[in-house]
Motif scaffolding. Structure first.
Motif, PDB file in Angstrom:
ATOM      1  N   ALA A   8     -47.215   8.503  33.902  1.00  0.00           N
ATOM      2  CA  ALA A   8     -48.164   8.005  32.906  1.00  0.00           C
ATOM      3  C   ALA A   8     -49.524   7.754  33.547  1.00  0.00           C
ATOM      4  O   ALA A   8     -49.605   7.234  34.659  1.00  0.00           O
ATOM      5  CB  ALA A   8     -47.641   6.717  32.262  1.00  0.00           C
ATOM      6  N   VAL A   9     -50.573   8.136  32.829  1.00  0.00           N
ATOM      7  CA  VAL A   9     -51.945   7.858  33.251  1.00  0.00           C
ATOM      8  C   VAL A   9     -52.517   6.824  32.294  1.00  0.00           C
ATOM      9  O   VAL A   9     -52.602   7.072  31.079  1.00  0.00           O
ATOM     10  CB  VAL A   9     -52.819   9.126  33.235  1.00  0.00           C
ATOM     11  N   VAL A  10     -52.892   5.679  32.813  1.00  0.00           N
ATOM     12  CA  VAL A  10     -53.467   4.611  32.004  1.00  0.00           C
ATOM     13  C   VAL A  10     -54.986   4.718  32.071  1.00  0.00           C
ATOM     14  O   VAL A  10     -55.575   4.683  33.154  1.00  0.00           O
ATOM     15  CB  VAL A  10     -53.011   3.225  32.509  1.00  0.00           C
ATOM     16  N   MET A  11     -55.609   4.855  30.916  1.00  0.00           N
ATOM     17  CA  MET A  11     -57.067   4.972  30.847  1.00  0.00           C
ATOM     18  C   MET A  11     -57.635   3.667  30.302  1.00  0.00           C
ATOM     19  O   MET A  11     -57.398   3.332  29.131  1.00  0.00           O
ATOM     20  CB  MET A  11     -57.449   6.155  29.953  1.00  0.00           C
ATOM     21  N   ALA A  12     -58.357   2.934  31.148  1.00  0.00           N
ATOM     22  CA  ALA A  12     -58.873   1.626  30.756  1.00  0.00           C
ATOM     23  C   ALA A  12     -60.063   1.237  31.624  1.00  0.00           C
ATOM     24  O   ALA A  12     -60.083   1.524  32.819  1.00  0.00           O
ATOM     25  CB  ALA A  12     -57.782   0.569  30.864  1.00  0.00           C
ATOM     26  N   GLU A  13     -61.025   0.600  31.021  1.00  0.00           N
ATOM     27  CA  GLU A  13     -62.137   0.016  31.768  1.00  0.00           C
ATOM     28  C   GLU A  13     -61.777  -1.384  32.247  1.00  0.00           C
ATOM     29  O   GLU A  13     -62.214  -1.833  33.295  1.00  0.00           O
ATOM     30  CB  GLU A  13     -63.394  -0.039  30.889  1.00  0.00           C
TER      31      GLU A  13
END
Length: 354
Positions: A293-298
């Protein structure tokens, strides 16, 4: 010097075609078998049709005989004189682990032989009088079987008749064997159903962020001043993983299984839903091999929580933590994720039907 003789000269009559040429993920069955010995032996001899020579330029490929016994003898005769330990392995056993291979060589170094064996778990009957026998008195054996090369060659030179494996030939001459615990995964491909079915799937999910007192990702609570909005606990990692698993099995996604119009799922712990998904895919005959899984978050920072998420997910998926991949990235201030308004996850999964 350690060597391996891989016996791959059968006709595949029971399989119905050339099973060694079947694709298993990205490689042919025989390539998987040979690769299991990479960096563990100094010499590879493959007893096979000459058509395989181009596939294995690093190995000696020799034509086999009319029987397995004759094929093994041809393989043994092709070994280097420097070989002192030799493993004999069936080309149709591509699932053997490097750990088992290494252990067998270690035991054979000390005892002269090492044969992997398994306890019999099924009830056994004698065929002639249909009488049950005590299964605790029996073991099934696998390959690779590792031996002192000189003693095995002598046993073959003096053997009469045909034998189904090398342990029988060795025992017939020397009267003893060292049995080592084998592995259930080290099965032999004999029939069409013996080649496992691997399936891949992808999943994607995104949830908006608001201010709050914490979020849940990958089944782990992260204390922060944020809150993920959703009908359940909005665990975007678990949601993406569930959809990847369902996709791999050709099943409906979580929006169909757990609709946000159903009050039963209001605020529910998403790991409970993952447990239901695991039960569903198990009913279909699939097991999880690995997920990523790739988590995309600032925000918040994901990196400090990756190990905890890996451990939590591995427990839920019944796989080891090293079979769970989680990475984190930003979207370089682009889109709702880049503006800090949400978190998105892209997941992939590999499942197998043994």
């Amino acid at each position: 010097m350690k060597s391996v003789v891989i016996v791959a000269y059968g006709t595949g009559q029971r399989y119905g075609s050339d099973k060694l040429s079947e694709m298993l993920l990205d490689k042919k069955v025989l390539r998987h078998t040979v690769d299991a010995f990479y960096n563990l032996v100094d010499e590879v001899v493959i007893v096979a049709d000459s058509k395989w020579k181009d596939d294995f330029p690093f190995a000696k490929v020799v034509e086999g005989g009319a029987t397995r016994t004759q094929s093994v003898m041809k393989g043994l005769s092709a070994l280097s004189d420097k070989c002192d330990l030799v493993a004999i392995h069936d080309g149709a056993r591509p699932f053997v682990s490097k750990g088992l291979v290494a252990k067998l060589f270690e035991v054979a170094r000390n005892t002269g032989s090492a044969v992997p064996s398994l306890k019999v778990t099924d009830t056994l009957f004698r065929v002639d009088d249909v009488e049950p026998v005590n299964r605790d008195d029996y073991r099934t054996v696998q390959t690779p079987q590792v031996f002192d090369r000189r003693k095995l060659c002598q046993a073959y030179q003096e053997c009469n008749g045909q034998f189904t494996d090398d342990a029988t030939v060795y025992f017939n001459k020397w009267g003893s064997l060292s049995l080592v615990d084998g592995q259930l995964s080290n099965r032999k491909i004999t029939y069409k159903g013996d080649v496992p079915q691997y399936r891949t799937g992808v999943g994607f999910d995104v949830h908006p962020l608001t201010s709050g007192d914490g979020i849940v990702l990958g089944g782990c609570r992260i204390d922060c001043n944020l809150h993920l909005v959703g009908h359940s606990d909005a665990d975007v990692v678990v949601h993406a993983v569930m959809d990847a698993l369902l996709s791999a099995c050709g099943l409906p996604d979580i929006g169909h299984l757990f609709p946000d119009t159903d009050s039963a799922f209001k605020g529910i712990d998403s790991t409970k839903l993952l447990e239901e998904v695991m039960a569903i895919i198990s009913t279909e005959g699939y097991h999880v091999v690995n997920v990523s899984a790739v988590v995309m978050a600032e925000q918040p920072r994901i990196a400090p929580h990756i190990e905890a998420m890996k451990n939590r997910l591995s427990s839920l998926l019944d796989i080891s933590p090293d079979c769970v991949g989680i990475s984190a990235t930003t979207t370089e201030k682009l889109g709702i994720v880049g503006e800090g308004k949400g978190i998105a996850v892209h997941a992939s999964a590999l499942v197998v039907k043994p």
